[in-house]
Design an enzyme around this catalytic site. Structure first.
Site, PDB file in Angstrom:
ATOM      1  N   ASP A 134      53.704  22.057  61.562  1.00  0.00           N
ATOM      2  CA  ASP A 134      53.515  22.467  60.174  1.00  0.00           C
ATOM      3  C   ASP A 134      53.123  23.931  60.061  1.00  0.00           C
ATOM      4  O   ASP A 134      52.220  24.267  59.330  1.00  0.00           O
ATOM      5  CB  ASP A 134      52.433  21.576  59.551  1.00  0.00           C
ATOM      6  CG  ASP A 134      52.555  21.545  58.031  1.00  0.00           C
ATOM      7  OD1 ASP A 134      53.637  21.856  57.524  1.00  0.00           O
ATOM      8  OD2 ASP A 134      51.548  21.231  57.373  1.00  0.00           O
ATOM      9  N   LYS A 136      53.085  26.954  58.487  1.00  0.00           N
ATOM     10  CA  LYS A 136      53.488  27.439  57.165  1.00  0.00           C
ATOM     11  C   LYS A 136      52.411  28.393  56.678  1.00  0.00           C
ATOM     12  O   LYS A 136      51.280  28.383  57.177  1.00  0.00           O
ATOM     13  CB  LYS A 136      53.684  26.270  56.196  1.00  0.00           C
ATOM     14  CG  LYS A 136      52.437  25.461  55.958  1.00  0.00           C
ATOM     15  CD  LYS A 136      52.701  24.345  54.993  1.00  0.00           C
ATOM     16  CE  LYS A 136      51.442  23.529  54.790  1.00  0.00           C
ATOM     17  NZ  LYS A 136      51.609  22.374  53.957  1.00  0.00           N
TER      18      LYS A 136
HETATM   19  P1  ATP Z   1      47.968  19.841  53.473  1.00  0.00           P
HETATM   20  O1  ATP Z   1      48.264  19.334  52.111  1.00  0.00           O
HETATM   21  O2  ATP Z   1      48.738  21.097  53.816  1.00  0.00           O
HETATM   22  O3  ATP Z   1      48.016  18.825  54.560  1.00  0.00           O
HETATM   23  P2  ATP Z   1      45.176  19.748  53.919  1.00  0.00           P
HETATM   24  O4  ATP Z   1      44.608  18.731  52.958  1.00  0.00           O
HETATM   25  O5  ATP Z   1      45.354  19.265  55.311  1.00  0.00           O
HETATM   26  O6  ATP Z   1      46.482  20.371  53.371  1.00  0.00           O
HETATM   27  P3  ATP Z   1      44.306  22.318  54.816  1.00  0.00           P
HETATM   28  O7  ATP Z   1      45.714  22.832  54.852  1.00  0.00           O
HETATM   29  O8  ATP Z   1      43.623  22.104  56.112  1.00  0.00           O
HETATM   30  O9  ATP Z   1      44.222  21.021  53.903  1.00  0.00           O
HETATM   31  O10 ATP Z   1      43.430  23.314  53.950  1.00  0.00           O
HETATM   32  C1  ATP Z   1      43.807  23.683  52.640  1.00  0.00           C
HETATM   33  C2  ATP Z   1      43.539  25.179  52.446  1.00  0.00           C
HETATM   34  O11 ATP Z   1      42.137  25.465  52.619  1.00  0.00           O
HETATM   35  C3  ATP Z   1      44.242  26.077  53.470  1.00  0.00           C
HETATM   36  O12 ATP Z   1      45.554  26.365  53.056  1.00  0.00           O
HETATM   37  C4  ATP Z   1      43.333  27.297  53.496  1.00  0.00           C
HETATM   38  O13 ATP Z   1      43.648  28.174  52.441  1.00  0.00           O
HETATM   39  C5  ATP Z   1      41.950  26.721  53.250  1.00  0.00           C
HETATM   40  N1  ATP Z   1      41.259  26.505  54.537  1.00  0.00           N
HETATM   41  C6  ATP Z   1      41.419  25.460  55.373  1.00  0.00           C
HETATM   42  N2  ATP Z   1      40.639  25.581  56.470  1.00  0.00           N
HETATM   43  C7  ATP Z   1      39.971  26.746  56.324  1.00  0.00           C
HETATM   44  C8  ATP Z   1      39.006  27.470  57.141  1.00  0.00           C
HETATM   45  N3  ATP Z   1      38.600  26.985  58.317  1.00  0.00           N
HETATM   46  N4  ATP Z   1      38.535  28.639  56.677  1.00  0.00           N
HETATM   47  C9  ATP Z   1      38.958  29.138  55.486  1.00  0.00           C
HETATM   48  N5  ATP Z   1      39.849  28.529  54.683  1.00  0.00           N
HETATM   49  C10 ATP Z   1      40.351  27.353  55.085  1.00  0.00           C
END
Ligand code: ATP
Length: 345
Positions: A134, A136
Site C-alpha cells: 500500500d 501511497k
Molecule cells: P487506511 O484507510 O489508509 O488504511 P488507516 O486507518 O490505516 O488508513 P493510517 O493510514 O495509518 O490509517 O493513518 C491515517 C493518517 O494519519 C496518515 O495518512 C497520516 O497522515 C496520519 N498518520 C498516521 N500515522 C502517523 C504518525 N506516526 N505520525 C504522524 N501522522 C500519522
C-alpha cells in the site's frame, strides 16, 4: 487482567490523520511529556467489515519491524471495550505529499533521497517476508529531521517468501500494480511498482498514467504504454520504465529485490550504508518549533474535533487477544511503576 499503560495516560490534543477504521491523534504522555501519534481504531467498524485479520496483521508487522529507521515504531498498544489503540512515534514532518503538493515537483536529488529511503524500508520488509502493498502518498511521512517514515501496515501481506504470490484486491487504485487491479496473482514486486509510481509523482507532479477520469486512468495503467515526458534525466526515466514494467517477472527487483535497485545508475551517488545509518543529511528539514509541532499537518485534520471520550477509562475488553503490548525500551521509562505492568494474556 488489565495492564500497564492505558488510555488515561495520554492527553489527546489534535486529530492529525484519518483512516478507514478511525482517526490518528497527536497525544502527549502525561508522565514523560513525550509526543506520540495514537491510531485509534473502532472495534465495531473492524468487526462489521470482517477486518480483524488485517488489523492483527498490522499489529504483528509493527511488532516485527521495531527497529528499522524508515518504518514507524510502535511503543504501546492497548484496547478498551470499543477501541484499539496503537501508540506510534509521531512523524511530525507531515505527509511527504503534503510537501510535494505545495512545491509541485521535487528536484532529482530530493526525489532520489526519498526513493532510496523508501526502497530500504521495502527491502527490509521483503527480507521479513512481508509485502507492504500500500505504498501511497498518505502513508509516506517525514520525521523531524526530514527522513522517510512509512506508516499503515493494515494491508501488508505477511508470510510471502521470494516467490510467494497472492490474489487479494486492496490498496489505492492509482498506485496499484496492474496485476493487482486485474486480480491476478502478485508478489513482492508490487512494492517496486508502487515505488515507481511514487517516484513518478515526485518527479513529474502526477502519478503515472494520470487521467482526470479515474476509470480511464485505471484502463491506462492496465493497457497504455508508459510515456515519459522530457525534463528528467535519462537515468531517472530508465528507472521509472523498469519499475513500472507491467510484466512483474521483468520488473526491476524481480530477481534480487532491493539489491537490483541499489545498483541502478539513478542511485549511483547513494552510499547505502550511510543512508540506513541516517548519516546522509536529508535534503529538506521540516520547519518545526518543537516535537509536538503541527505546522506540517494538513489543517483539514487538525480542525476536526477530538472526542472527549478518548481518554476516559472505559471498561477493558479483550476482543482482540494478544493486542496489548509495551515496547521494551519504554520499560525503563516506567520503572518504579512496575505494579502497572501486567499482561492481557
Ligand atoms: P487506511 O484507510 O489508509 O488504511 P488507516 O486507518 O490505516 O488508513 P493510517 O493510514 O495509518 O490509517 O493513518 C491515517 C493518517 O494519519 C496518515 O495518512 C497520516 O497522515 C496520519 N498518520 C498516521 N500515522 C502517523 C504518525 N506516526 N505520525 C504522524 N501522522 C500519522
Amino acid at each position: 487482567m488489565d495492564f500497564l499503560v492505558s488510555v488515561a495516560d495520554f492527553d489527546y490534543l489534535k486529530v492529525i490523520g484519518t483512516g478507514s477504521f478511525g482517526k490518528v491523534f497527536l497525544a502527549s504522555h502525561r508522565e514523560n511529556g513525550r509526543y506520540y501519534a495514537v491510531k485509534v481504531l473502532q472495534k465495531h467498524i473492524i468487526l462489521t467489515r470482517k477486518e480483524e485479520r488485517n488489523v492483527m496483521c498490522e499489529h504483528r508487522v509493527l511488532l516485527k519491524t521495531l527497529n528499522h529507521p524508515f518504518l514507524v515504531k510502535l511503543h504501546f498498544s492497548f484496547q478498551t471495550k470499543d477501541r484499539l489503540y496503537l501508540v506510534l512515534d509521531y512523524a511530525c514532518g507531515g505527509e511527504l505529499f503534503y510537501h510535494l503538493q505545495r512545491e509541485g515537483v521535487f528536484g532529482e536529488p530530493r526525489a532520489r533521497f526519498y526513493a532510496a529511503e523508501m526502497a530500504c524500508a521495502l527491502g527490509y520488509l521483503h527480507s521479513l517476508k512481508i509485502v507492504y502493498r500500500d505504498l501511497k502518498p498518505e502513508n509516506i511521512l517525514l520525521d523531524s529531521a526530514g527522513h522517510v517514515v512509512l506508516t499503515d501496515f493494515g494491508l501488508c501481506k505477511e508470510g510471502m517468501s521470494g516467490r510467494g504470490t497472492t490474489r487479494t484486491f486492496c490498496g489505492t487504485p492509482e498506485y496499484l500494480a496492474p496485476e493487482v487491479l486485474l486480480q491476478k496473482e502478485y508478489d513482492r514486486t508490487v512494492d517496486w511498482w508502487g515505488l515507481g509510481a511514487v517516484l513518478h509523482e515526485m518527479l513529474y507532479g502526477l502519478p503515472p498514467f494520470y487521467n482526470a477520469d479515474r476509470l480511464e486512468m485505471l484502463r491506462n495503467i492496465i493497457y497504455q504504454p508508459l510515456v515519459l515526458k522530457p525534463g528528467v534525466s535519462s537515468a531517472a526515466r530508465d528507472l521509472l520504465m523498469r519499475l513500472l514494467n507491467r510484466d512483474r517477472a521483468k520488473r526491476l527487483g524481480a530477481k534480487r529485490d532491493l539489491t537490483e535497485l541499489q545498483s541502478h545508475p539513478f542511485f549511483s551517488s547513494i552510499h547505502w550504508d550511510e543512508l540506513v545509518a541516517k548519516q546522509i543529511p536529508p535534503p529538506y528539514v521540516p520547519l518545526l518549533s518543537g516535537p509536538g509541532d503541527l505546522t506540517n499537518i494538513d489543517p483539514r485534520f487538525t480542525e476536526l474535533p477530538v472526542p472527549q471520550s478518548l481518554g476516559a477509562c472505559e471498561e477493558y475488553g479483550a476482543t482482540f487477544p494478544g493486542f496489548t503490548y509495551i515496547n521494551e525500551n519504554i520499560l525503563s521509562l516506567t520503572r518504579g511503576h512496575e505494579d502497572r505492568i501486567l499482561s492481557d494474556q
